[in-house]
Motif scaffolding. Structure first.
Motif, mmCIF file in Angstrom:
data_model
loop_
_atom_site.group_PDB
_atom_site.id
_atom_site.type_symbol
_atom_site.label_atom_id
_atom_site.label_comp_id
_atom_site.label_asym_id
_atom_site.label_seq_id
_atom_site.Cartn_x
_atom_site.Cartn_y
_atom_site.Cartn_z
ATOM 1 N N ASP A 169 7.339 10.509 3.528
ATOM 2 C CA ASP A 169 7.081 9.122 3.926
ATOM 3 C C ASP A 169 6.184 9.048 5.177
ATOM 4 O O ASP A 169 5.334 8.162 5.280
ATOM 5 C CB ASP A 169 8.398 8.391 4.193
ATOM 6 C CG ASP A 169 9.108 8.022 2.887
ATOM 7 O OD1 ASP A 169 8.599 8.387 1.805
ATOM 8 O OD2 ASP A 169 10.163 7.371 2.953
ATOM 9 N N GLU A 170 6.383 9.979 6.124
ATOM 10 C CA GLU A 170 5.553 9.974 7.346
ATOM 11 C C GLU A 170 4.076 10.103 6.994
ATOM 12 O O GLU A 170 3.217 9.406 7.534
ATOM 13 C CB GLU A 170 5.929 11.166 8.246
ATOM 14 C CG GLU A 170 7.303 11.076 8.861
ATOM 15 C CD GLU A 170 7.373 9.932 9.867
ATOM 16 O OE1 GLU A 170 6.524 9.907 10.760
ATOM 17 O OE2 GLU A 170 8.257 9.066 9.721
ATOM 18 N N ASP A 171 3.784 11.045 6.072
ATOM 19 C CA ASP A 171 2.398 11.252 5.645
ATOM 20 C C ASP A 171 1.859 9.993 4.974
ATOM 21 O O ASP A 171 0.703 9.614 5.170
ATOM 22 C CB ASP A 171 2.310 12.401 4.625
ATOM 23 C CG ASP A 171 2.494 13.757 5.285
ATOM 24 O OD1 ASP A 171 2.136 13.884 6.461
ATOM 25 O OD2 ASP A 171 3.002 14.676 4.614
ATOM 26 N N ILE A 172 2.703 9.363 4.170
ATOM 27 C CA ILE A 172 2.230 8.189 3.422
ATOM 28 C C ILE A 172 1.981 7.005 4.363
ATOM 29 O O ILE A 172 0.984 6.299 4.224
ATOM 30 C CB ILE A 172 3.206 7.850 2.277
ATOM 31 C CG1 ILE A 172 3.206 9.015 1.279
ATOM 32 C CG2 ILE A 172 2.804 6.558 1.561
ATOM 33 C CD1 ILE A 172 4.233 8.916 0.187
ATOM 34 N N ALA B 248 1.194 9.501 -8.208
ATOM 35 C CA ALA B 248 2.286 9.251 -7.262
ATOM 36 C C ALA B 248 2.247 10.347 -6.204
ATOM 37 O O ALA B 248 2.594 11.490 -6.490
ATOM 38 C CB ALA B 248 3.619 9.262 -7.995
ATOM 39 N N PHE B 249 1.816 10.006 -4.988
ATOM 40 C CA PHE B 249 1.718 11.034 -3.947
ATOM 41 C C PHE B 249 3.073 11.359 -3.333
ATOM 42 O O PHE B 249 3.216 12.348 -2.632
ATOM 43 C CB PHE B 249 0.700 10.608 -2.882
ATOM 44 C CG PHE B 249 -0.710 10.801 -3.362
ATOM 45 C CD1 PHE B 249 -1.369 11.995 -3.125
ATOM 46 C CD2 PHE B 249 -1.363 9.818 -4.088
ATOM 47 C CE1 PHE B 249 -2.657 12.198 -3.590
ATOM 48 C CE2 PHE B 249 -2.649 10.008 -4.563
ATOM 49 C CZ PHE B 249 -3.298 11.204 -4.324
ATOM 50 N N LEU C 251 0.851 -1.206 0.000
ATOM 51 C CA LEU C 251 0.000 0.000 0.000
ATOM 52 C C LEU C 251 0.880 1.247 0.000
ATOM 53 O O LEU C 251 0.629 2.206 -0.738
ATOM 54 C CB LEU C 251 -0.928 0.007 1.220
ATOM 55 C CG LEU C 251 -2.080 -0.997 1.189
ATOM 56 C CD1 LEU C 251 -2.797 -1.035 2.528
ATOM 57 C CD2 LEU C 251 -3.064 -0.675 0.063
ATOM 58 N N PHE C 252 1.920 1.223 0.848
ATOM 59 C CA PHE C 252 2.844 2.362 0.919
ATOM 60 C C PHE C 252 3.438 2.626 -0.470
ATOM 61 O O PHE C 252 3.458 3.768 -0.943
ATOM 62 C CB PHE C 252 3.963 2.040 1.923
ATOM 63 C CG PHE C 252 5.014 3.103 2.011
ATOM 64 C CD1 PHE C 252 4.861 4.175 2.878
ATOM 65 C CD2 PHE C 252 6.159 3.044 1.225
ATOM 66 C CE1 PHE C 252 5.833 5.167 2.960
ATOM 67 C CE2 PHE C 252 7.127 4.031 1.300
ATOM 68 C CZ PHE C 252 6.964 5.086 2.167
ATOM 69 N N TRP C 253 3.885 1.561 -1.124
ATOM 70 C CA TRP C 253 4.520 1.724 -2.444
ATOM 71 C C TRP C 253 3.526 2.299 -3.457
ATOM 72 O O TRP C 253 3.848 3.225 -4.204
ATOM 73 C CB TRP C 253 5.090 0.381 -2.943
ATOM 74 C CG TRP C 253 5.950 0.585 -4.145
ATOM 75 C CD1 TRP C 253 7.287 0.816 -4.182
ATOM 76 C CD2 TRP C 253 5.502 0.633 -5.513
ATOM 77 N NE1 TRP C 253 7.707 1.010 -5.478
ATOM 78 C CE2 TRP C 253 6.647 0.905 -6.314
ATOM 79 C CE3 TRP C 253 4.263 0.481 -6.142
ATOM 80 C CZ2 TRP C 253 6.568 1.022 -7.704
ATOM 81 C CZ3 TRP C 253 4.190 0.609 -7.521
ATOM 82 C CH2 TRP C 253 5.343 0.869 -8.280
ATOM 83 N N ILE C 254 2.306 1.769 -3.475
ATOM 84 C CA ILE C 254 1.298 2.240 -4.451
ATOM 85 C C ILE C 254 1.019 3.730 -4.242
ATOM 86 O O ILE C 254 0.992 4.516 -5.190
ATOM 87 C CB ILE C 254 -0.025 1.437 -4.322
ATOM 88 C CG1 ILE C 254 0.176 -0.020 -4.740
ATOM 89 C CG2 ILE C 254 -1.121 2.069 -5.182
ATOM 90 C CD1 ILE C 254 -1.013 -0.927 -4.429
ATOM 91 N N VAL C 255 0.819 4.132 -2.981
ATOM 92 C CA VAL C 255 0.473 5.535 -2.718
ATOM 93 C C VAL C 255 1.674 6.436 -3.032
ATOM 94 O O VAL C 255 1.521 7.512 -3.599
ATOM 95 C CB VAL C 255 -0.005 5.721 -1.256
ATOM 96 C CG1 VAL C 255 -0.290 7.191 -0.966
ATOM 97 C CG2 VAL C 255 -1.255 4.881 -0.998
ATOM 98 N N LYS C 256 2.872 5.982 -2.698
ATOM 99 C CA LYS C 256 4.051 6.818 -2.933
ATOM 100 C C LYS C 256 4.368 6.958 -4.431
ATOM 101 O O LYS C 256 4.665 8.042 -4.904
ATOM 102 C CB LYS C 256 5.266 6.213 -2.206
ATOM 103 C CG LYS C 256 6.529 7.037 -2.383
ATOM 104 C CD LYS C 256 7.605 6.646 -1.396
ATOM 105 C CE LYS C 256 8.852 7.489 -1.647
ATOM 106 N NZ LYS C 256 9.850 7.352 -0.596
#
Ligand code: HEC
Length: 178
Positions: A140-143, A133-134, A118-123
């Motif tokens: 990273d903290e926000d993600i 790509a957020f 999930l982290f990778w997809i959102v980032k």
């Protein structure tokens, strides 16, 4: 045996030629007003899924998330994600249903992915889809906070969705005022 190998090679050449012909002649309909063909969809989905699994393999997620992170992630979600993905009690916008692939309803979809994925997809987002790509404008903290919130989405009621994030914001404000 030689004949068999020759046959396989010929079949591969014909398939590659047909694929190239589709690419060069414009035969594939890229209109988002119609669905992908079954083959087009399979190619995109399988490529995307395997890529996420591979790319996220080296990411180490935190051992747990705090309520504060969930609240912070909820605020990001309400600001940036709900228009495309919807939420308990809230439909996505009309134009989101005109995207191909259509953004999935995340309360039903997030269970398929690990925290790291999930982290990778959102980032990083997903190429050739509308998933942005957020990481280009979120740290990273926000993600991780967004991931913390995503994990709470399955089974969340509309009432819980309405108040999550707002509550903790009021809590912080109230704490400061007191
Ligand atoms: C402009 C529309 C749009 C916005 C905004 C958007 N997404 Fe997406 N998202 C998509 C689309 C389209 C897909 C499907 C991509 C695919 O299947 O290849 C997707 C896929 C995903 C997936 C993978 C789901 C699955 O099972 O395939 C996750 C997780 C996700 N988005 C999370 C988020 C989060 C979190 C946000 C906000 C921080 C967000 N998205 C904002 C359009 C959007």
């Amino acid at each position: 045996m030689k004949r068999f190998v020759g046959g396989v090679l010929a079949a591969i050449l014909v398939a590659a030629g047909a694929g190239l012909a589709v690419v060069l002649t414009g035969a594939y309909d890229v209109a988002a007003s119609t669905s992908h063909t079954a083959l087009g969809r399979w190619v995109l989905e399988t490529t995307s899924r395997n890529s996420v699994v591979r790319q996220a393999a080296g990411i180490r997620p935190p051992s747990g998330f705090t309520d504060e992170q969930v609240g912070q992630g909820a605020r990001h979600y309400k600001e940036s994600c709900v228009y495309c993905h919807g939420a308990p009690g809230e439909d996505s916008t009309d134009w989101a249903s005109g995207m191909r692939p259509e953004p999935p309803y995340l309360p039903d979809a997030v269970g398929e992915w690990s925290d790291a994925q999930l982290f990778w997809i959102v980032k990083h987002g997903i190429k050739m889809s509308a998933m942005p790509a957020f990481g280009s404008h979120h740290g990273d903290e926000d993600i991780w906070a967004i991931v913390a919130f995503l994990k709470t989405l399955p089974g969340m009621s509309p009432e819980q969705y309405r108040t999550v994030g707002e509550q903790s914001e009021q809590g912080v404000a109230g704490g400061k005022a007191g």
